[in-house]
Design an enzyme around this catalytic site. Structure first.
Site, PDB file in Angstrom:
ATOM      1  N   GLU A 160      -2.846   8.333  -6.130  1.00  0.00           N
ATOM      2  CA  GLU A 160      -3.657   7.115  -6.042  1.00  0.00           C
ATOM      3  C   GLU A 160      -5.134   7.413  -6.289  1.00  0.00           C
ATOM      4  O   GLU A 160      -5.898   6.527  -6.658  1.00  0.00           O
ATOM      5  CB  GLU A 160      -3.500   6.469  -4.662  1.00  0.00           C
ATOM      6  CG  GLU A 160      -2.262   5.618  -4.497  1.00  0.00           C
ATOM      7  CD  GLU A 160      -2.262   4.375  -5.380  1.00  0.00           C
ATOM      8  OE1 GLU A 160      -3.118   3.510  -5.200  1.00  0.00           O
ATOM      9  OE2 GLU A 160      -1.395   4.288  -6.262  1.00  0.00           O
ATOM     10  N   TYR A 186      -7.491   2.919   0.696  1.00  0.00           N
ATOM     11  CA  TYR A 186      -6.621   4.089   0.922  1.00  0.00           C
ATOM     12  C   TYR A 186      -7.019   5.224  -0.019  1.00  0.00           C
ATOM     13  O   TYR A 186      -7.226   6.372   0.399  1.00  0.00           O
ATOM     14  CB  TYR A 186      -5.148   3.698   0.696  1.00  0.00           C
ATOM     15  CG  TYR A 186      -4.209   4.878   0.590  1.00  0.00           C
ATOM     16  CD1 TYR A 186      -3.731   5.522   1.723  1.00  0.00           C
ATOM     17  CD2 TYR A 186      -3.803   5.365  -0.662  1.00  0.00           C
ATOM     18  CE1 TYR A 186      -2.867   6.618   1.629  1.00  0.00           C
ATOM     19  CE2 TYR A 186      -2.948   6.457  -0.770  1.00  0.00           C
ATOM     20  CZ  TYR A 186      -2.488   7.076   0.373  1.00  0.00           C
ATOM     21  OH  TYR A 186      -1.630   8.153   0.270  1.00  0.00           O
ATOM     22  N   SER A 203      -3.204  12.486  -2.990  1.00  0.00           N
ATOM     23  CA  SER A 203      -2.340  11.487  -3.638  1.00  0.00           C
ATOM     24  C   SER A 203      -2.766  11.151  -5.063  1.00  0.00           C
ATOM     25  O   SER A 203      -3.971  11.112  -5.371  1.00  0.00           O
ATOM     26  CB  SER A 203      -2.389  10.213  -2.798  1.00  0.00           C
ATOM     27  OG  SER A 203      -1.903   9.119  -3.529  1.00  0.00           O
TER      28      SER A 203
HETATM   29  P1  NDP Z   1       4.721   7.739   5.981  1.00  0.00           P
HETATM   30  O1  NDP Z   1       3.932   6.480   6.025  1.00  0.00           O
HETATM   31  O2  NDP Z   1       6.202   7.695   5.882  1.00  0.00           O
HETATM   32  O3  NDP Z   1       4.356   8.619   7.276  1.00  0.00           O
HETATM   33  C1  NDP Z   1       3.071   8.657   7.798  1.00  0.00           C
HETATM   34  C2  NDP Z   1       3.078   9.491   9.051  1.00  0.00           C
HETATM   35  O4  NDP Z   1       1.748   9.517   9.608  1.00  0.00           O
HETATM   36  C3  NDP Z   1       3.987   8.943  10.170  1.00  0.00           C
HETATM   37  O5  NDP Z   1       4.557  10.013  10.859  1.00  0.00           O
HETATM   38  C4  NDP Z   1       3.000   8.201  11.048  1.00  0.00           C
HETATM   39  O6  NDP Z   1       3.429   8.046  12.385  1.00  0.00           O
HETATM   40  C5  NDP Z   1       1.829   9.161  10.991  1.00  0.00           C
HETATM   41  N1  NDP Z   1       0.567   8.550  11.405  1.00  0.00           N
HETATM   42  C6  NDP Z   1      -0.012   7.418  10.954  1.00  0.00           C
HETATM   43  N2  NDP Z   1      -1.159   7.178  11.597  1.00  0.00           N
HETATM   44  C7  NDP Z   1      -1.306   8.180  12.500  1.00  0.00           C
HETATM   45  C8  NDP Z   1      -2.285   8.496  13.484  1.00  0.00           C
HETATM   46  N3  NDP Z   1      -3.346   7.708  13.675  1.00  0.00           N
HETATM   47  N4  NDP Z   1      -2.115   9.620  14.237  1.00  0.00           N
HETATM   48  C9  NDP Z   1      -1.033  10.406  14.058  1.00  0.00           C
HETATM   49  N5  NDP Z   1      -0.066  10.152  13.154  1.00  0.00           N
HETATM   50  C10 NDP Z   1      -0.203   9.056  12.387  1.00  0.00           C
HETATM   51  O7  NDP Z   1       4.107   8.612   4.770  1.00  0.00           O
HETATM   52  P2  NDP Z   1       4.853   9.652   3.799  1.00  0.00           P
HETATM   53  O8  NDP Z   1       5.718  10.532   4.579  1.00  0.00           O
HETATM   54  O9  NDP Z   1       5.378   8.910   2.627  1.00  0.00           O
HETATM   55  O10 NDP Z   1       3.587  10.457   3.246  1.00  0.00           O
HETATM   56  C11 NDP Z   1       3.072  11.586   3.958  1.00  0.00           C
HETATM   57  C12 NDP Z   1       1.622  11.811   3.531  1.00  0.00           C
HETATM   58  O11 NDP Z   1       1.551  12.028   2.130  1.00  0.00           O
HETATM   59  C13 NDP Z   1       0.677  10.644   3.821  1.00  0.00           C
HETATM   60  O12 NDP Z   1      -0.588  11.190   4.120  1.00  0.00           O
HETATM   61  C14 NDP Z   1       0.614   9.895   2.486  1.00  0.00           C
HETATM   62  O13 NDP Z   1      -0.595   9.179   2.389  1.00  0.00           O
HETATM   63  C15 NDP Z   1       0.687  11.054   1.510  1.00  0.00           C
HETATM   64  N6  NDP Z   1       1.248  10.783   0.217  1.00  0.00           N
HETATM   65  C16 NDP Z   1       2.484  10.181   0.120  1.00  0.00           C
HETATM   66  C17 NDP Z   1       3.067   9.985  -1.115  1.00  0.00           C
HETATM   67  C18 NDP Z   1       4.393   9.340  -1.257  1.00  0.00           C
HETATM   68  O14 NDP Z   1       4.731   8.941  -2.381  1.00  0.00           O
HETATM   69  N7  NDP Z   1       5.205   9.237  -0.211  1.00  0.00           N
HETATM   70  C19 NDP Z   1       2.367  10.431  -2.347  1.00  0.00           C
HETATM   71  C20 NDP Z   1       1.096  11.092  -2.107  1.00  0.00           C
HETATM   72  C21 NDP Z   1       0.575  11.253  -0.872  1.00  0.00           C
HETATM   73  P3  NDP Z   1       4.361   6.788  12.846  1.00  0.00           P
HETATM   74  O15 NDP Z   1       5.761   7.168  12.440  1.00  0.00           O
HETATM   75  O16 NDP Z   1       4.122   6.752  14.294  1.00  0.00           O
HETATM   76  O17 NDP Z   1       3.863   5.595  12.107  1.00  0.00           O
HETATM   77  P1  GDR Z   2       1.952   2.890  -3.990  1.00  0.00           P
HETATM   78  O1  GDR Z   2       3.429   2.486  -3.557  1.00  0.00           O
HETATM   79  O2  GDR Z   2       0.982   1.796  -3.801  1.00  0.00           O
HETATM   80  O3  GDR Z   2       2.065   3.478  -5.369  1.00  0.00           O
HETATM   81  O4  GDR Z   2       1.590   4.001  -2.908  1.00  0.00           O
HETATM   82  P2  GDR Z   2       4.126   1.069  -3.352  1.00  0.00           P
HETATM   83  O5  GDR Z   2       5.586   1.326  -3.385  1.00  0.00           O
HETATM   84  O6  GDR Z   2       3.560   0.343  -2.188  1.00  0.00           O
HETATM   85  O7  GDR Z   2       3.686   0.254  -4.680  1.00  0.00           O
HETATM   86  C1  GDR Z   2       4.048   0.696  -5.980  1.00  0.00           C
HETATM   87  C2  GDR Z   2       3.750  -0.405  -6.986  1.00  0.00           C
HETATM   88  O8  GDR Z   2       4.657  -1.483  -6.779  1.00  0.00           O
HETATM   89  C3  GDR Z   2       3.939  -2.708  -6.852  1.00  0.00           C
HETATM   90  N1  GDR Z   2       4.653  -3.745  -6.096  1.00  0.00           N
HETATM   91  C4  GDR Z   2       4.870  -3.747  -4.773  1.00  0.00           C
HETATM   92  N2  GDR Z   2       4.557  -2.840  -3.808  1.00  0.00           N
HETATM   93  C5  GDR Z   2       4.954  -3.111  -2.541  1.00  0.00           C
HETATM   94  N3  GDR Z   2       4.695  -2.228  -1.572  1.00  0.00           N
HETATM   95  N4  GDR Z   2       5.615  -4.259  -2.205  1.00  0.00           N
HETATM   96  C6  GDR Z   2       5.942  -5.208  -3.131  1.00  0.00           C
HETATM   97  O9  GDR Z   2       6.527  -6.229  -2.819  1.00  0.00           O
HETATM   98  C7  GDR Z   2       5.562  -4.927  -4.484  1.00  0.00           C
HETATM   99  N5  GDR Z   2       5.731  -5.605  -5.655  1.00  0.00           N
HETATM  100  C8  GDR Z   2       5.185  -4.873  -6.617  1.00  0.00           C
HETATM  101  C9  GDR Z   2       2.576  -2.363  -6.269  1.00  0.00           C
HETATM  102  O10 GDR Z   2       1.614  -3.356  -6.645  1.00  0.00           O
HETATM  103  C10 GDR Z   2       2.333  -0.988  -6.867  1.00  0.00           C
HETATM  104  O11 GDR Z   2       1.781  -1.107  -8.140  1.00  0.00           O
HETATM  105  C11 GDR Z   2       2.542   4.987  -2.508  1.00  0.00           C
HETATM  106  C12 GDR Z   2       2.233   5.367  -1.050  1.00  0.00           C
HETATM  107  O12 GDR Z   2       3.257   6.215  -0.589  1.00  0.00           O
HETATM  108  C13 GDR Z   2       0.914   6.101  -0.950  1.00  0.00           C
HETATM  109  O13 GDR Z   2       0.750   6.601   0.378  1.00  0.00           O
HETATM  110  C14 GDR Z   2       0.922   7.268  -1.941  1.00  0.00           C
HETATM  111  O14 GDR Z   2      -0.302   7.951  -1.904  1.00  0.00           O
HETATM  112  C15 GDR Z   2       1.203   6.768  -3.336  1.00  0.00           C
HETATM  113  O15 GDR Z   2       2.454   6.109  -3.336  1.00  0.00           O
HETATM  114  C16 GDR Z   2       1.253   7.899  -4.360  1.00  0.00           C
END
Ligand code: NDP
Ligand code: GDR
Length: 332
Positions: free
Chosen positions: A132, A154, A130
């Site tokens: 992050e 995280y 990520s």
């Molecule tokens: P989501 O939060 O939408 O999905 C997470 C998935 O992981 C769900 O299927 C969840 O299951 C499963 N999970 C969580 N805990 C466990 C566990 N203990 N055992 C098995 N499965 C588990 O994430 P995204 O699809 O957005 O992201 C996918 C991956 O990419 C994650 O690793 C995230 O950190 C990473 N990532 C995401 C980014 C983004 O912008 N979306 C950017 C960079 C990295 P359940 O549905 O049951 O909760």
């Molecule tokens: P992020 O996504 O932390 O970048 O992680 P998120 O959408 O949670 O936050 C983005 C930015 O928005 C600000 N923010 C808020 N965020 C949330 N969730 N709720 C609020 O009410 C709010 N108000 C302002 C946050 O402070 C932050 O700066 C996501 C996840 O998908 C990670 O798993 C992944 O790795 C990174 O993106 C890349």
């Protein structure tokens, strides 16, 4: 027929990746968690009764915290490609449950890598790394060589998982790669991430179902892309002759405030009338600015983003309005 195993198949990315792999003719296996409510809403449209001939999607109960289960599944399934997406993926929540996040998001990766080693599989491995991990700004734009400076439990867990992936590649010659994906969103994004929280609120406010939207830091800037396109990059990484690490990003950055402006004005609303700040959404330490340089992915994978920021915001607002009218997630 190639066999893929996806952890996190019920999540945003898992659902799009499963669709992509099925469309390419793969047999797809996914690990799902037992929950007291249904958690398969994003993939229900892909599921068919496994007793029927020709089915190519199979779901297995498991958990990334359970090594025995992972080893058993790998023995049984014998996948060619493993896409490890499962994680406790919410940055703000990771400050509340740092130990759990370290276990699932960090150690979870090691459990799978060890399971591959233990079973002697020649499977390729993808780690969902990520942006992050870049955390406190060291260089703009961020690229594969930019030093990491994680700012949350995280992000620290993801840095550990990143290096363990590199370590298993170098120590054991595994095909293991990291996709360093910047934020990517879609109508299937979890409702507590800021983009979806905003677009969902716009739809609810427009429909007269919500009056206020409470948010945290509006100044944070993110490089937001479209999840459906990002899973294509993930697949491409796994088709290369050699394993490597790639940044996937749009190269553009926007503040949360700009996202609000775009989403509310698209619906003919002024966000200032509806948004209130609630400090409970502030993070103990924030990531102020992310913007990625995906040149390596463009040159080596031939990948580039197609959906602009404005198009992304609009398609998410449109989808949330459609969902209120009874549409289903599979349509997006
Ligand atoms: P989501 O939060 O939408 O999905 C997470 C998935 O992981 C769900 O299927 C969840 O299951 C499963 N999970 C969580 N805990 C466990 C566990 N203990 N055992 C098995 N499965 C588990 O994430 P995204 O699809 O957005 O992201 C996918 C991956 O990419 C994650 O690793 C995230 O950190 C990473 N990532 C995401 C980014 C983004 O912008 N979306 C950017 C960079 C990295 P359940 O549905 O049951 O909760
Ligand atoms: P992020 O996504 O932390 O970048 O992680 P998120 O959408 O949670 O936050 C983005 C930015 O928005 C600000 N923010 C808020 N965020 C949330 N969730 N709720 C609020 O009410 C709010 N108000 C302002 C946050 O402070 C932050 O700066 C996501 C996840 O998908 C990670 O798993 C992944 O790795 C990174 O993106 C890349």
């Amino acid at each position: 027929m190639k066999k893929a195993l996806i952890t996190g198949i019920t999540g945003q990315d898992g659902s799009y990746l499963a669709e992509l792999l099925l469309s390419k003719g793969y047999e797809v296996h996914g690990i799902i968690r037992r929950a007291s409510t249904f958690n398969t809403g994003r993939i229900d449209h892909l599921y068919q009764d496994p007793h029927v001939n020709g089915v190519r999607l199979f779901l297995h109960y498991g958990d990334i915290a359970d090594s025995t289960n992972l080893i058993k599944l790998l023995y049984r399934i014998q996948p060619d490609e493993i896409y490890h997406l499962a994680a406790q993926s919410h940055v703000r929540v990771s400050f509340d449950i740092p130990e759990y996040t370290g276990d699932v998001t960090g150690l979870g990766t090691v459990r799978i890598l060890e399971a591959i080693r233990e079973t002697g599989l020649k499977a390729k491995f993808y780690q969902a790394s990520s942006s992050e991990m870049y955390g406190k700004v060291q260089e703009i734009p961020q690229r594969e060589t930019t030093p990491f400076y994680p700012r949350s439990p995280y992000a620290a867990a993801k840095v550990y998982a990143y290096w363990m992936t590199v370590n298993y590649r170098e120590s054991y010659g595994m095909f293991a790669c990291n996709g360093i994906l910047f934020n990517h969103e879609s109508p299937r994004r979890g409702e507590t991430f800021v983009t979806r929280k905003i677009t969902r609120a716009v739809a609810h406010i427009k429909a007269g179902l919500q009056k206020k939207l409470y948010l945290g830091n509006l100044d944070a800037k993110r490089d937001w892309g479209y999840a459906k396109e990002y899973v294509e990059a993930i697949w491409l990484m796994m088709q290369q002759p050699e394993p490597d690490d790639y940044v996937i990003a749009t190269g553009e950055t926007h503040s949360v405030r700009e996202f609000l402006e775009e989403a509310f004005s698209y619906a003919g609303l002024d966000w200032r009338e509806y948004v209130e700040i609630d400090p409970k959404y502030f993070r103990p330490s924030e990531v102020d600015l992310l913007v990625g340089d995906a040149s390596k992915a463009r040159e080596k994978l031939g990948w580039q983003p197609r959906t602009t920021f404005k198009e992304l915001v609009r398609l998410m607002v449109d989808a949330d309005m459609e969902l209120l009218r009874g549409a289903q997630l599979r349509e997006f």
